[in-house]
Write an enzyme that holds these catalytic residues in place. Structure first.
Site, PDB file in Angstrom:
ATOM      1  N   SER A 176       0.835  -1.198   0.000  1.00  0.00           N
ATOM      2  CA  SER A 176       0.000   0.000   0.000  1.00  0.00           C
ATOM      3  C   SER A 176       0.878   1.259   0.000  1.00  0.00           C
ATOM      4  O   SER A 176       1.675   1.441  -0.908  1.00  0.00           O
ATOM      5  CB  SER A 176      -0.984  -0.031   1.173  1.00  0.00           C
ATOM      6  OG  SER A 176      -1.954   0.983   1.053  1.00  0.00           O
ATOM      7  N   ASP A 274      -8.482  -2.975  -7.300  1.00  0.00           N
ATOM      8  CA  ASP A 274      -7.939  -2.667  -5.975  1.00  0.00           C
ATOM      9  C   ASP A 274      -9.011  -2.004  -5.116  1.00  0.00           C
ATOM     10  O   ASP A 274      -9.554  -0.955  -5.468  1.00  0.00           O
ATOM     11  CB  ASP A 274      -6.732  -1.738  -6.130  1.00  0.00           C
ATOM     12  CG  ASP A 274      -6.052  -1.443  -4.816  1.00  0.00           C
ATOM     13  OD1 ASP A 274      -6.587  -0.605  -4.058  1.00  0.00           O
ATOM     14  OD2 ASP A 274      -5.012  -2.045  -4.536  1.00  0.00           O
ATOM     15  N   HIS A 341      -6.707  -5.656  -1.571  1.00  0.00           N
ATOM     16  CA  HIS A 341      -5.671  -4.635  -1.371  1.00  0.00           C
ATOM     17  C   HIS A 341      -4.613  -5.224  -0.457  1.00  0.00           C
ATOM     18  O   HIS A 341      -4.899  -5.538   0.703  1.00  0.00           O
ATOM     19  CB  HIS A 341      -6.273  -3.371  -0.757  1.00  0.00           C
ATOM     20  CG  HIS A 341      -5.309  -2.226  -0.644  1.00  0.00           C
ATOM     21  ND1 HIS A 341      -4.792  -1.571  -1.741  1.00  0.00           N
ATOM     22  CD2 HIS A 341      -4.760  -1.624   0.447  1.00  0.00           C
ATOM     23  CE1 HIS A 341      -3.982  -0.602  -1.341  1.00  0.00           C
ATOM     24  NE2 HIS A 341      -3.935  -0.619  -0.030  1.00  0.00           N
TER      25      HIS A 341
END
Length: 397
Positions: A176, A274, A341
């Site tokens: 991330s 995502d 994610h």
């Protein structure tokens, strides 16, 4: 009475042994605080020292290093940074002392055959700028420090001193916001290691798109612009990008512009759908006043045909952006059609029986094959909802 007590003690021993085994399987690793970094101004938002968790390599992996940067979003204004300051995303005082290593960081050969015996480091994230900030002045009213780039530098310096300068193999990775950092710092990481070291980078869910939102606006561009200005990030973004984007150098927060001139091989693990980006780039709450996207962006099965068309177009934009760059032949891809994610840090998505696969290949094998050049890896999934190996979305999400 004595018999009952013995049975109780036996059961207690079994429970304790079970907990010890669970802890071992989770790979619990202690924290290291860099107290000497404070004198260099390399501190978290609250002024506390930076920290990382380090599990030493062994056997054939003793000279191999994997540095993984934690994610956790960004703070784009003082109020948001203040709200992070007293959490583990803004202060090492709030961080857990032990952290379970799993997935890419696992020490178990069966579940992580290519990297299990490497030196594995999880760099904790406490600056809110993807390790790019460096503002000399302290915000006196709120006692905030914007020093993410300094944190990255002192941690890498410390690891080099602890043996990474002799690395045979090295990987910079992240998830991330940490996955974005692994892109932004990739070429610099390469430059700090010997020419003889095989250096590559891995970005997990870090390819954030410069795209319009569903209102036609530029919500994410404005957001990253605020982050860059608050943290003084521009001077620490890759010069190969900012020299080309002179009118808007803050756009070099977006990987699609950075990868065009990257020199170091990099592997992108990303869901084509995502979940963070659909919620925050494509359909952020700020531009969805009628809440038309509220259900859809939590569960793709609840999207209308028109919404799915917009989401499929977003996937097409991402695939186009990923294909650019002068060094694309050394680029690895694992782009599944899941609504997810970050997938490398958890065993369930990294290499378990239920992990998502693209063309019968799971993430762990794809990354290992690419790093060791056993075969080129550019796995791109078919469009949603074609992949039955993707996990089901929980309605409570």
């Amino acid at each position: 009475m004595i018999g009952a007590r013995l049975i109780h003690q036996q059961w207690l021993s079994i429970v304790i042994c079970g907990l010890i085994l669970l802890k071992a399987d989770a790979g619990s690793v202690g924290i290291t605080y860099l107290q000497n970094a404070v004198a260099k101004g390399a501190v978290c938002l609250d002024g506390s020292p930076p920290a990382y968790h380090f599990d030493k390599g062994f056997g054939a992996g003793v000279d191999n290093w994997l540095v993984h940067m934690e994610g956790g979003g960004w703070c784009e204004d003082v109020a948001k940074c203040v709200s992070r300051r007293n959490t583990d995303l803004g202060s090492s005082k709030q961080m857990v002392k032990q952290f379970g290593f799993s997935g890419l960081l696992s020490s178990q050969q069966k579940s992580n055959p290519d990297f299990y015996n490497w030196n594995r480091i999880k760099v904790r994230y406490c600056d809110g700028s993807s390790f790019t900030g460096d503002v000399e002045a302290v915000d006196p009213a709120n006692n905030l420090f914007f020093r993410g780039n300094r944190i990255w530098e002192v941690i890498i310096e410390d690891l080099l001193a602890k043996g990474m300068r002799n690395a045979k193999n090295a990987i910079l990775s992240g998830c991330s916001a940490g996955g974005l950092a692994s892109i932004l710092h990739c070429d610099r990481f390469r430059s700090l290691l010997p020419a003889t070291t095989k250096v590559k980078c891995i970005s997990d869910a870090g390819f954030f798109m410069h795209a319009n939102d569903v209102s036609g606006g530029k919500h994410i561009e404005e957001f990253y612009g605020k982050v860059a200005r608050l943290h003084g990030s521009v001077k620490n973004l890759p010069a190969s990008c900012t020299s080309r984007m002179k009118m808007k150098p803050e756009l070099c927060f977006f990987p699609q512009y950075v990868v065009q001139t990257m020199q170091t091989p990099i592997f992108f693990i990303n869901a084509a759908y995502d979940s963070w980006q659909i919620k925050n780039v494509l359909a952020p709450t700020a531009v969805d006043s009628g809440k038309a996207w509220k259900s859809c962006k939590l569960d793709l099965t609840k999207c209308t045909p028109a919404q799915l068309k917009i989401i499929q177009d977003f996937r097409t934009q991402m695939l186009s952006a990923l294909s650019g760059g002068v060094n694309s032949s050394s680029r690895g891809l694992f782009i599944d059609s899941c609504y997810a994610h970050c997938q490398a840090g958890k065993q369930i998505t990294w290499s378990s029986d239920s992990s998502p696969a693209v063309g019968n290949t799971k993430i762990a094998k794809a990354v290992g094959d690419w790093y060791y050049e056993r075969s080129p890896v550019q796995k791109i999934d078919c469009p949603y909802p074609c992949n039955p190996s993707c996990p089901k979305v929980d309605d409570s999400d």
